[in-house]
Design an enzyme around this catalytic site. Structure first.
Site, short mmCIF file in Angstrom:
data_model
loop_
_atom_site.label_atom_id
_atom_site.label_comp_id
_atom_site.label_asym_id
_atom_site.label_seq_id
_atom_site.Cartn_x
_atom_site.Cartn_y
_atom_site.Cartn_z
N HIS A 120 -38.55 11.04 23.06
CA HIS A 120 -39.53 11.67 22.16
C HIS A 120 -38.95 11.86 20.77
CE1 HIS A 120 -36.98 15.00 23.35
NE2 HIS A 120 -37.45 15.71 22.34
N ASP A 122 -39.07 15.01 18.04
CA ASP A 122 -39.41 16.43 18.18
C ASP A 122 -40.69 16.82 17.44
OD1 ASP A 122 -37.41 17.32 19.90
OD2 ASP A 122 -35.97 17.52 18.26
N HIS A 275 -35.17 10.52 20.77
CA HIS A 275 -33.97 10.89 21.51
C HIS A 275 -34.31 11.25 22.95
CE1 HIS A 275 -35.50 14.64 19.84
NE2 HIS A 275 -34.89 15.28 20.81
N ARG A 290 -30.80 24.78 19.03
CA ARG A 290 -31.55 23.79 18.24
C ARG A 290 -32.41 24.44 17.17
NH1 ARG A 290 -36.19 20.06 20.86
NH2 ARG A 290 -37.58 21.43 19.69
C1 SIN Z 1 -33.81 17.92 22.80
O1 SIN Z 1 -34.63 17.10 23.20
O2 SIN Z 1 -33.97 18.51 21.73
C2 SIN Z 1 -32.57 18.22 23.61
C3 SIN Z 1 -31.64 17.06 23.70
C4 SIN Z 1 -30.46 17.37 24.57
O3 SIN Z 1 -30.42 18.41 25.23
O4 SIN Z 1 -29.55 16.54 24.62
#
Ligand code: SIN
Length: 299
Positions: A120, A122, A275, A290
């Site tokens: 996805h 974000d 990612h 995050r």
């Molecule tokens: C995310 O999708 O923001 C998390 C990615 C992760 O935990 O590696």
């Protein structure tokens, strides 16, 4: 007593730092070595980081001994921060930070343990999705826990010309709810959403191919996690096209796999990359903080 200066004034007075930006992989990714993000960056250093972010799409800042507030302050240099809809996983005292973690305390999750389970970008389910996300390692597992990034500019560039022409005018629906119940059925991290939360994540429509607002480069902008259908196509045609695009967007030549080191902070461009969290063995603890910076409405 010395006056406390606002962040902008601190930046104006900041001393230049001596740091290097070293490429990590052919398709994307660079590491920033020797920069201390606990100090405000002056205009020249900030401009260098900004440029590197546009050029490499994923920046890995090594060895950042920073507080949550310092992460928030640095993130805010790029734009306003977005507050995640899952309020139960916001860091106490810093609601701009979403805790990403598989840790249970007293049987209760302290963070979102299955964030990134599907590819996805974000907050693509918002009218103004995220410009970029910053993820700071707090506690890392001895094995696993990698994050994969896929360059959506090179994925777009590599498409056959006929497919580029076919998707050029198309738009797609993105919704936070697309995989929510599927994830909820198998994890302790997804509370039942309130009516207010559901209202906060109404489905939105974005172009299938977006133009990066700062570089002008085109990128694929559909994802397994949040894209549900192509507007105006029959269900089976829409599904077949999405599956074809997902497969092309995740090809190995477009990927960088990040194996986390202690105190890494990774800053990726959600307008350029998707990612995926590769997964952590259940018995090992992983915790990261995050922040997400608001971007433009895709065009
Ligand atoms: C995310 O999708 O923001 C998390 C990615 C992760 O935990 O590696």
């Amino acid at each position: 007593m010395a006056a406390v200066l606002p962040t902008a004034d601190l930046a104006a007075h900041a001393r230049p730092q001596d740091f290097e930006i070293l490429s990590l992989a052919e398709s994307l990714g660079a590491q920033v070595v020797g920069l201390d993000l606990s100090q405000p960056l002056n205009a020249q250093d900030f401009a260098r980081i900004h440029r590197a972010h546009l050029d490499h799409h994923v920046l890995v800042f090594r060895d950042q001994r920073i507080t949550p507030q310092q992460q928030v302050d640095f993130s805010r240099r790029f734009g306003p921060l977005q507050i995640h809809v899952l309020k139960n996983f916001l860091l106490a005292g810093n609601p701009e930070i979403l805790v990403v973690s598989n840790i249970l305390e007293n049987g209760q999750p302290i963070g979102l343990g299955d964030a990134g389970h599907f590819w996805h970008s974000d907050l693509s389910y918002k009218e103004a999705p995220s410009l970029g996300s910053l993820l700071h390692a707090q506690e890392l597992p001895a094995e696993g826990g990698d994050t994969l990034f896929a360059n959506q500019h090179t994925a777009y560039d590599a498409l056959p010309e006929a497919l580029k022409e076919r998707i050029a005018p198309l738009k797609a629906e993105h919704t936070y709810l697309a995989k929510y119940e599927e994830l909820r059925a198998r994890s302790p991290w997804r509370p039942k959403l309130t009516d207010e939360q559901v209202k906060e994540v109404q489905a939105v429509i974005h172009p299938v191919v977006r133009t990066h607002p700062e570089t002008g480069r085109k990128a694929l902008f559909v994802s397994e996690h949040f894209t549900t259908r192509i507007v105006g196509l029959a269900e089976d045609e829409s599904q077949a096209l999405l599956e074809e695009l997902f497969a092309l967007s995740e090809k190995p030549e477009h990927l960088y796999r990040h194996a986390w080191l202690p105190h890494d902070m990774v800053f990726w461009d959600n307008r350029s990359v998707m990612h995926l969290a590769a997964g952590t063995p259940d018995h090992l603890r992983r915790k990261l903080y995050r922040t997400t910076v608001e971007g433009d409405t895709p065009f």
